[in-house]
Enzyme design. Structure first.
Site, short mmCIF file in Angstrom:
data_model
loop_
_atom_site.label_atom_id
_atom_site.label_comp_id
_atom_site.label_asym_id
_atom_site.label_seq_id
_atom_site.Cartn_x
_atom_site.Cartn_y
_atom_site.Cartn_z
N ASP A 51 -0.52 -8.97 51.06
CA ASP A 51 0.67 -9.82 51.02
C ASP A 51 1.75 -9.15 50.16
O ASP A 51 1.68 -9.17 48.93
CB ASP A 51 0.29 -11.19 50.44
CG ASP A 51 1.49 -12.10 50.22
OD1 ASP A 51 2.60 -11.76 50.71
OD2 ASP A 51 1.32 -13.13 49.55
N GLU A 129 3.35 15.37 29.95
CA GLU A 129 2.65 15.18 28.67
C GLU A 129 2.85 13.73 28.27
O GLU A 129 3.84 13.37 27.63
CB GLU A 129 3.21 16.11 27.60
CG GLU A 129 3.06 17.59 27.91
CD GLU A 129 3.71 18.47 26.84
OE1 GLU A 129 4.20 17.91 25.82
OE2 GLU A 129 3.74 19.68 27.01
N GLU A 131 2.20 10.68 26.20
CA GLU A 131 1.67 10.26 24.90
C GLU A 131 1.36 8.77 24.90
O GLU A 131 1.93 8.01 25.68
CB GLU A 131 2.68 10.59 23.80
CG GLU A 131 2.99 12.08 23.68
CD GLU A 131 4.23 12.38 22.88
OE1 GLU A 131 4.32 13.50 22.33
OE2 GLU A 131 5.13 11.51 22.78
N GLU A 212 -1.23 12.84 17.68
CA GLU A 212 0.21 13.09 17.68
C GLU A 212 0.84 12.67 16.34
O GLU A 212 0.16 12.22 15.43
CB GLU A 212 0.90 12.41 18.86
CG GLU A 212 1.25 13.35 20.01
CD GLU A 212 2.24 14.44 19.63
OE1 GLU A 212 2.85 14.35 18.55
OE2 GLU A 212 2.40 15.40 20.39
N GLU A 220 -2.21 12.50 22.36
CA GLU A 220 -1.73 13.20 23.55
C GLU A 220 -2.89 13.95 24.18
O GLU A 220 -3.68 14.61 23.49
CB GLU A 220 -0.62 14.19 23.20
CG GLU A 220 -0.07 14.95 24.40
CD GLU A 220 1.08 15.88 24.03
OE1 GLU A 220 1.05 17.05 24.46
OE2 GLU A 220 1.99 15.44 23.29
N HIS A 269 7.03 14.19 28.32
CA HIS A 269 7.73 15.44 28.62
C HIS A 269 7.20 15.98 29.95
O HIS A 269 5.99 16.08 30.14
CB HIS A 269 7.50 16.46 27.51
CG HIS A 269 7.69 15.90 26.13
ND1 HIS A 269 6.94 16.29 25.05
CD2 HIS A 269 8.55 14.95 25.67
CE1 HIS A 269 7.33 15.63 23.97
NE2 HIS A 269 8.32 14.80 24.33
N ARG A 340 12.82 21.66 20.54
CA ARG A 340 12.39 20.31 20.87
C ARG A 340 13.46 19.24 20.61
O ARG A 340 13.22 18.06 20.81
CB ARG A 340 11.09 19.98 20.15
CG ARG A 340 9.89 20.68 20.76
CD ARG A 340 8.62 20.50 19.94
NE ARG A 340 7.45 20.94 20.69
CZ ARG A 340 7.06 22.19 20.84
NH1 ARG A 340 7.78 23.18 20.29
NH2 ARG A 340 5.98 22.51 21.53
N GLU A 359 11.10 22.17 30.90
CA GLU A 359 10.50 20.93 30.41
C GLU A 359 11.61 19.92 30.13
O GLU A 359 12.45 20.14 29.27
CB GLU A 359 9.72 21.20 29.12
CG GLU A 359 9.15 19.95 28.47
CD GLU A 359 8.62 20.21 27.06
OE1 GLU A 359 8.11 19.26 26.43
OE2 GLU A 359 8.75 21.35 26.57
N ARG A 361 12.42 16.64 28.51
CA ARG A 361 11.73 15.94 27.44
C ARG A 361 12.13 14.46 27.31
O ARG A 361 11.53 13.72 26.53
CB ARG A 361 12.00 16.65 26.10
CG ARG A 361 11.40 18.04 26.04
CD ARG A 361 11.72 18.74 24.72
NE ARG A 361 11.27 18.02 23.55
CZ ARG A 361 10.02 18.00 23.09
NH1 ARG A 361 9.07 18.67 23.74
NH2 ARG A 361 9.70 17.31 22.01
#
Length: 474
Positions: A51, A129, A131, A212, A220, A269, A340, A359, A361
């Protein structure tokens, strides 16, 4: 895997039940379970009815009949059920046999098909990645006359003085002090290792796990990259196994981006690259961070469309509690190698030509992975097709700690939207790149915007507990 192979696996493993699953607009899994004796070749040809009107964001009651079509390439044995159960991921079809345009998994597959039609490459690979936090206690309530949340963890910094432990043994994780400590500070080694064992049993190749940065049990676990839809399937499997293993340990896991005030949030990330056959298209020796022009254009597409993308990669009001300056939050729309504090980072440590990747992030795990990965790929492909050079548009490279820049320097850097509402406005204004190859449809985007605007409003109109601290004595 053929239908016959799946049926043979059911027989060889003494499977008692087959659990057919699909994913809704928000990225939550739903399931219907059939006794194994009721599953035959016809089940895989005709599908399993359900449904659609009972699934938020899908269909009205007047057109509610829908069909799950099983994917024989996406099966595994459920590690948590008492009765041996095989899980099978499904796509959603209409009763007329057409792909349902609001089915997130079908959208991911259409994105992969579109890539192949562009002549740019044959496959896109993704590695998130994702977390998460593991708490020992969680309580919350939101009503007309009350609103609160409370979480607790045996590792938390606020428990250094707690007496209820029957003898406090110390070794609590300091605020922002949780990055890769050993035991006894890290109390969750065995839990993460058990999660990894179950992931590998289910067919996911685990690369590593660790504690982490945040206090109170942030973790992580990284698993191996794969093609777009397979990686989204793996992320759904990953979250299922994390949630249920934590439950078996008497704990609770959450992928909420910002469950704690004043400490790091949980991101997702997303590493990504494109190949043409066996040839990596993002590598060029001697280029900036050994990136090819193709990779730079892909980055240009990501950063150019980032405000709109974020409506799909960070689709919750809580996402924007994480996306604030500080706490390593990637709010700055620039790219950089190994940095980062940038929204797009290019990993440079121990990277081979085939491992060359970018990457992004900014995303978090409230994202529906099928929609988020598809949208990122389409943004990147738009950058490649239109040669969107991030250097010419002021997106970097910026190889500095952005948080240490002066206020004048920071003014030159564009930032992510400040709220879910702003991100939705950006998506409404910039959605044409998602319509390439009919991967997303305008009807889907309009429905998604309405669905998410209602969610944002439901948060905006509620009284926040901190408002009592600020204003009750006015």
């Amino acid at each position: 895997m053929s239908v016959q192979n799946v049926l043979q696996t059911i027989k060889e493993n003494n499977v008692e039940f087959v659990d057919f699953r699909f994913v809704d607009l928000s990225g939550k899994a739903h399931h219907i379970t059939l006794p194994a004796g009721e599953v035959d070749e016809d089940t895989f040809v005709n599908g399993v009815a359900f449904d659609g009107s009972s699934i938020p964001g899908f269909r009205g009651i007047e057109e509610s009949d829908m069909v799950m079509m099983p994917d024989t390439e996406a099966t595994y044995i459920d590690p948590f059920t008492s009765h041996v159960t095989m899980i099978v991921m499904c796509n959603i079809f209409t009763p007329e046999g057409e792909r349902y345009e609001r089915d997130p998994r079908s959208i991911a597959q259409k994105a992969e098909e579109y890539l192949q039609t562009t002549g740019i490459g044959t496959a896109a690979f993704f590695a998130p990645e994702s977390e998460f936090f593991v708490f020992d206690d969680v309580r919350y309530e939101s009503g007309q006359n009350t609103s609160f949340y409370s979480v607790d963890s045996e590792e938390a910094a606020w428990n250094t003085g707690r007496k209820e432990e029957g003898g406090n043994l110390g070794f609590k994780i300091r605020q922002k002090g949780g990055y890769v400590p050993v035991a006894p500070a890290d109390t969750q080694q065995d839990l993460r290792s058990e999660i990894c064992r179950l992931l590998e049993e289910s067919g996911i190749r685990v690369e590593r796990h660790h504690h982490e940065v945040a206090t109170a049990g942030q973790a992580e676990i990284n698993f191996r990259f794969d093609s777009l839809t397979k990686t989204a399937d793996n992320l759904m499997k990953y979250k299922y196994i994390v949630h249920n293993t934590a439950r078996q340990y008497g704990k609770v896991a959450t992928f909420m981006p910002k469950p704690l005030f004043g400490d790091n949030g949980s991101g997702m990330h997303v590493h990504q690259s494109i190949f043409d056959g066996d040839t990596p298209l993002f590598y060029e020796k001697g280029g900036y961070a050994n990136l090819s022009e193709t990779a730079l254009y892909y980055i240009g597409g990501i950063l150019r469309h980032a405000p709109a993308l974020i409506a799909l990669t960070n689709p919750s009001s809580n996402s924007f509690k994480r996306l604030v300056p500080g706490y390593e939050a990637p709010v700055n729309l620039v790219f950089s190698k190994g940095n980062r504090s940038a929204a797009v980072r290019i990993p440079v440590a121990a990277v081979t030509p085939k491992g060359c990747r970018i990457e992004f992030r900014t995303p978090d795990s409230t994202a529906n992975p099928y929609l988020a990965f598809a949208a990122m790929l389409l943004a990147g492909l738009d950058g490649i097709k239109n040669k969107i050079d991030p250097r010419a548009l002021g997106y970097g490279p910026l190889d500095k700690n952005i948080y240490d820049l002066s206020d004048e320097e920071k003014k030159e850097i564009r930032s992510v939207p400040a709220s879910l509402e702003e991100a939705l406005d950006a998506l409404e204004a910039d959605c044409d790149f998602l319509l390439q190859g009919d991967v997303f449809t305008k009807e889907f985007i309009d429905n998604y915007l309405a669905f998410k605007r209602a969610e944002a409003k439901s948060v905006a109109i509620r009284v926040h507990p901190h408002e009592y601290s600020l204003y009750f004595d006015c």
